[in-house]
Design an enzyme around this catalytic site. Structure first.
Site, PDB file in Angstrom:
ATOM      1  N   ARG A   4     -38.309-129.088  -0.280  1.00  0.00           N
ATOM      2  CA  ARG A   4     -39.027-128.507  -1.613  1.00  0.00           C
ATOM      3  C   ARG A   4     -38.903-128.996  -2.841  1.00  0.00           C
ATOM      4  NH1 ARG A   4     -36.737-124.064  -1.599  1.00  0.00           N
ATOM      5  NH2 ARG A   4     -37.552-122.839   0.342  1.00  0.00           N
ATOM      6  N   ARG A  67     -34.257-122.210 -11.146  1.00  0.00           N
ATOM      7  CA  ARG A  67     -34.948-122.038  -9.845  1.00  0.00           C
ATOM      8  C   ARG A  67     -35.772-121.527  -8.847  1.00  0.00           C
ATOM      9  NH1 ARG A  67     -33.083-121.137  -4.505  1.00  0.00           N
ATOM     10  NH2 ARG A  67     -32.611-118.558  -4.176  1.00  0.00           N
ATOM     11  N   VAL A  68     -35.998-122.176  -8.164  1.00  0.00           N
ATOM     12  CA  VAL A  68     -37.162-121.095  -7.608  1.00  0.00           C
ATOM     13  C   VAL A  68     -37.201-121.468  -6.118  1.00  0.00           C
ATOM     14  CG1 VAL A  68     -39.487-122.229  -8.742  1.00  0.00           C
ATOM     15  CG2 VAL A  68     -38.749-123.983  -7.227  1.00  0.00           C
ATOM     16  N   MET A 160     -28.649-117.017  -2.888  1.00  0.00           N
ATOM     17  CA  MET A 160     -27.324-117.258  -2.613  1.00  0.00           C
ATOM     18  C   MET A 160     -26.672-118.048  -4.209  1.00  0.00           C
ATOM     19  SD  MET A 160     -26.613-118.444   1.276  1.00  0.00           S
ATOM     20  CE  MET A 160     -24.857-119.201   0.775  1.00  0.00           C
ATOM     21  N   GLU A 161     -27.448-117.852  -5.046  1.00  0.00           N
ATOM     22  CA  GLU A 161     -27.533-118.941  -5.807  1.00  0.00           C
ATOM     23  C   GLU A 161     -27.457-118.461  -7.603  1.00  0.00           C
ATOM     24  OE1 GLU A 161     -28.166-121.654  -2.532  1.00  0.00           O
ATOM     25  OE2 GLU A 161     -29.526-119.952  -3.835  1.00  0.00           O
ATOM     26  N   ASP A 184     -38.134-113.208   3.863  1.00  0.00           N
ATOM     27  CA  ASP A 184     -37.791-112.155   4.958  1.00  0.00           C
ATOM     28  C   ASP A 184     -37.937-110.771   4.279  1.00  0.00           C
ATOM     29  OD1 ASP A 184     -35.511-112.797   4.172  1.00  0.00           O
ATOM     30  OD2 ASP A 184     -34.458-113.422   6.537  1.00  0.00           O
TER      31      ASP A 184
END
Length: 216
Positions: A4, A67-68, A160-161, A184
């Protein structure tokens, strides 16, 4: 996701140069609308982002981190491909409690970045949700029903981050924000996206992140 980061560098930055390939965690520096910007993968989970974010802050003097990434919806009103701006991040991890065993230290975004990102996203006409997220140590959690219950308490999504990123930002007094695209849904199982879509088509969050970094 290191791929990414590569996608952002190739599609949004000018004169991008790869500055890191160690562990295949690609990092690039280039310019976006005349401003120097770096993008880099941070791996999966809080232990991994804690390493890379800390090194960027301590060793390279980075003051703004966004964060992306992707997240799974915990809320029936939050749908695939919509954006979530993490105003705060709850967590089931012990990373923070190892430092503060008698406290529930709140992990919150930089209001300056959050405010800018929200208005930028709305001006783009993007469907955007602002609120709490859950930063989990497990993607496939044994506490599925418990996580679903959090959605009823207003938690928008699970990822998760973010909590670790916000914790490091507080520790080092820098600005941080997590912008996620819903990939999702835990409450609407029919809503899903492919791995290729997640890597190459979730460009709204990238645009918002870049515009937020250069906003006055």
């Amino acid at each position: 996701d290191p791929l990414r980061a590569k996608f952002i560098a190739e599609n949004f930055l000018e004169d991008a140069v790869c500055f890191n390939e160690v562990r295949n965690m690609f990092g690039y520096t280039g310019t976006y609308k005349g401003e120097r910007i770096s993008v880099m993968g941070t791996g999966m989970g809080m232990p991994s982002i804690s390493i890379y974010a800390r090194e960027l802050i301590v060793d390279y003097g980075v003051k703004k981190l966004i964060r992306v990434g992707t997240a799974g919806s915990l809320n029936e009103n939050v749908h695939v491909r919509e954006l979530v701006l993490a105003q705060a991040a709850a967590t089931n991890s012990n990373i923070i409690r190892n430092d503060w065993p008698q406290y529930d230290f709140p992990q919150i975004a930089s209001f300056n970045l959050l405010d800018k990102a929200y208005h930028i996203a709305k001006n783009f006409g993007m469907t955007t949700h602002v609120g709490n997220v859950l930063s989990s140590d497990e993607k496939y959690s044994n506490y599925f029903e418990k996580n679903i219950e959090l959605g009823k308490w207003g938690v928008k999504a699970v990822e998760m981050e973010a909590a670790a990123l916000y914790y490091l930002a507080a520790q080092h007094q820098v600005d941080a924000l997590a912008i996620m695209t819903i990939s999702d849904s835990l409450v609407n199982p029919d809503e899903d996206t492919t791995a290729e879509e997640r890597q190459n088509t979730f460009t709204d969050m990238m645009k918002v992140g870049l515009e937020t970094l250069i906003a006055d």
